[in-house]
Design a protein around this motif. Structure first.
Motif, short mmCIF file in Angstrom:
data_model
loop_
_atom_site.label_atom_id
_atom_site.label_comp_id
_atom_site.label_asym_id
_atom_site.label_seq_id
_atom_site.Cartn_x
_atom_site.Cartn_y
_atom_site.Cartn_z
N LEU A 1 0.83 -1.20 0.00
CA LEU A 1 0.00 0.00 0.00
C LEU A 1 0.87 1.25 0.00
O LEU A 1 0.66 2.17 -0.80
CB LEU A 1 -0.92 0.00 1.22
N MET A 2 1.87 1.31 0.88
CA MET A 2 2.72 2.50 0.95
C MET A 2 3.60 2.66 -0.28
O MET A 2 4.03 3.77 -0.61
CB MET A 2 3.59 2.45 2.22
N ASP A 3 3.85 1.57 -0.97
CA ASP A 3 4.63 1.65 -2.21
C ASP A 3 3.89 2.43 -3.29
O ASP A 3 4.52 2.98 -4.21
CB ASP A 3 4.93 0.23 -2.70
N GLN A 4 2.58 2.51 -3.18
CA GLN A 4 1.79 3.21 -4.20
C GLN A 4 2.02 4.73 -4.19
O GLN A 4 1.79 5.39 -5.20
CB GLN A 4 0.28 2.92 -4.01
N PHE A 5 2.47 5.26 -3.06
CA PHE A 5 2.72 6.72 -3.00
C PHE A 5 4.13 7.03 -2.48
O PHE A 5 4.37 8.09 -1.93
CB PHE A 5 1.65 7.41 -2.13
N ASN A 6 5.07 6.10 -2.72
CA ASN A 6 6.47 6.30 -2.31
C ASN A 6 6.56 6.57 -0.81
O ASN A 6 7.30 7.43 -0.37
CB ASN A 6 7.09 7.47 -3.10
N GLY A 7 5.81 5.78 -0.03
CA GLY A 7 5.70 6.07 1.39
C GLY A 7 6.32 5.07 2.33
O GLY A 7 6.16 5.19 3.55
N ASN A 8 7.05 4.08 1.83
CA ASN A 8 7.63 3.09 2.74
C ASN A 8 8.73 3.72 3.59
O ASN A 8 9.64 4.38 3.08
CB ASN A 8 8.21 1.90 1.95
N LEU A 9 8.65 3.50 4.90
CA LEU A 9 9.64 4.05 5.82
C LEU A 9 10.62 2.99 6.31
O LEU A 9 11.52 3.31 7.09
CB LEU A 9 8.95 4.68 7.04
N ILE B 1 0.36 9.91 6.13
CA ILE B 1 -0.07 8.51 6.19
C ILE B 1 1.02 7.62 6.81
O ILE B 1 0.80 6.98 7.83
CB ILE B 1 -0.45 7.98 4.79
N SER B 2 2.21 7.60 6.20
CA SER B 2 3.26 6.68 6.65
C SER B 2 3.69 6.97 8.09
O SER B 2 3.70 6.07 8.94
CB SER B 2 4.47 6.75 5.71
N TYR B 3 4.10 8.21 8.35
CA TYR B 3 4.59 8.54 9.68
C TYR B 3 3.48 8.36 10.72
O TYR B 3 3.72 7.84 11.82
CB TYR B 3 5.12 9.98 9.70
#
Length: 469
Positions: A240-248, A348-350
């Motif tokens: 899911l986070m990969d869809q908006f460059n959001g992986n932490l 979203i991610s944080y």
């Protein structure tokens, strides 16, 4: 007095209801998106196979090792069988007290060489460098003073020759095509600075020459529970986070990085417990602050099989370390919090890692204590609470089983009816028992953490032949 207690309990109950609804919604959406993306990946597999053969990027495979004499030789031998055109293997012995270096030197007839090392990243002093003559893949052993995993990886980056490096654990096994798969996002987009792969529990798999020849769920409930947990985690939030460059986070067991960007950002922080997550968050901050176009990707078809703890004691040790690493990473890079410059990474991610990872064990333990208080004052509706917990456990089990079978399908694995039954039982056991044990462990993880912050936190390793024993 009872009136104030009732108001307090009603307020807490409302908070928990909203919190669980929010988490359940996120979990549902993430599993749904993850399953759909894996289906699309599967449909695109033939096209990718046609395009991949003529293009590659040279990669340095870094294997930090501390007291890994049991598995290190087998791990290196498996790495030499990867289907990839140009790569090197660098093992960094971080002052091991066992025979890690000696086993490698003997197995590959390695010789000490005088090789200058450009120390672009700060790390503990170098002791010696060894190279193996005549191997089909260049193998280098670096011996250094003990400094921790992050420090060892910095040394490996300094020694490496190629523009991309892959970090992995000394006990992990890669499938033959894993390096090829994890490099795919780099070939598709020059802006990619990091790629994470899929981590699966190694005690499930039988491998020969880099190929899976058998799969079964381990009988050990501690290990089996982690199988289900890993499959849900990597299917859900990562995709899911990969869809908006959001992986932490990219797991330290299997991640590919662009060397120049990592060096420019300062490399691994040897003073943190979660050096893998800290580096990824640091890359987000560095690229955003310097207005550099970038992407941090997740490649679900690149598979790494990594040993999971087999005892509750080792599992608790691991989760304490993970939680402290999460805390350190989020505090060090707190500028991301509610910062419009970071976009969805902030909102979203944080927020996800803050609310549902860092604070969730505190919230869950607080909820249990609240239920005890409610029971003491006679405000607890026991039948309702039991139905509520069973419903929530069933919902979690459904999401986890979806992730589990999606992995079975996309990797063309076969399981027995016994394995399917065991998987379902582990889903409920995790929801009703393991989850709360690990929440307590994470809440108490700060006790004595300064004294242990530079320790590897190693778990007991065994050879693949002994996994069934």
């Amino acid at each position: 007095m009872n009136g104030w207690v009732e108001i307090f309990l009603r307020g807490v109950g409302t908070f928990f209801l909203l919190y669980l609804i929010l988490y359940a919604t996120y979990l549902f959406l993430s599993v749904l998106v993850g399953a759909w993306r894996l289906y699309q990946h599967d449909r695109m597999a033939q096209i990718r196979n046609e395009l991949r053969h003529d293009y590659y990027v040279p990669i340095s495979v870094l294997v930090p090792a501390y007291n890994e004499e049991v598995t290190i030789v087998d791990s290196v031998r498996s790495l030499m069988e990867l289907n990839y055109r140009l790569y090197e293997i660098i093992v960094i012995d971080d002052g091991s007290k066992d025979e890690t270096a000696a086993r490698l030197i003997e197995a590959f007839s390695m010789r000490r060489v005088e090789r200058p090392v450009h120390l672009r990243l700060k790390c503990r002093p170098l002791k010696a460098v060894y190279e193996a003559p005549g191997t089909k893949v260049k193998l280098t052993l670096v011996r250094k003073e003990n400094g921790g995993k992050g420090d060892s990886l910095n040394m490996g980056i300094n020694v490496s020759r190629y523009p991309y490096f892959l970090c992995m654990d000394a006990d992990s096994l890669l499938q033959k095509d894993s390096l090829e798969k994890i490099a795919q996002p780099v070939l598709e987009d020059d802006c990619v600075v990091a790629v994470g792969g899929l981590i699966r529990v190694a005690q499930c798999v039988e491998m020969e020459n880099g190929e899976v020849v058998g799969y079964h769920l381990p009988a050990n409930p501690v290990t089996c529970m982690q199988v289900m947990e890993y499959d849900r985690s990597f299917l859900a939030s990562r995709i899911l986070m990969d869809q908006f460059n959001g992986n932490l986070i990219i797991s330290g067991a299997f991640g590919l990085f662009k060397k120049e960007t990592v060096v420019a950002a300062g490399g691994y922080d040897a003073g943190t417990l979660g050096e893998d997550m800290e580096l990824v968050v640091k890359l987000h901050v560095y690229c955003r602050n310097n207005q550099q176009k970038y992407a941090i990707r997740y490649e679900p078809n690149a598979v790494c099989w990594s040993q999971a703890p087999t005892s509750l004691k080792d599992l608790m040790k691991q989760r304490r370390r993970w939680h402290l690493g999460l805390f350190q990473s989020m505090v060090l890079h707190r500028q991301i919090f509610a910062n419009p410059r970071f976009g969805l990474v902030s909102w979203i991610s944080y927020m996800y890692y803050l609310l549902f990872e860092l604070l969730s064990p505190v919230i869950e333990v607080f909820g249990i204590l609240t239920m005890v208080l409610a029971a003491c004052f006679g405000f607890l509706n026991v039948p309702f609470m039991l139905r509520y917990f069973l419903f929530y456990a069933a919902y979690g089990a459904a999401m986890t089983m979806t992730a589990f079978f999606q992995r079975i399908y996309t990797q063309n694995l076969r399981i027995t009816l016994l394995d399917a039954t065991r998987a379902l039982a582990m889903c409920f056991m995790e929801s009703l028992f393991f989850r709360y044990v690990l929440s307590f462990v994470r809440v108490t993880s700060f006790i004595g953490y300064k004294r242990k912050k530079n320790q590897w936190g190693a778990i007991k390793r065994v050879k693949q032949q002994e996994w069934k024993a």
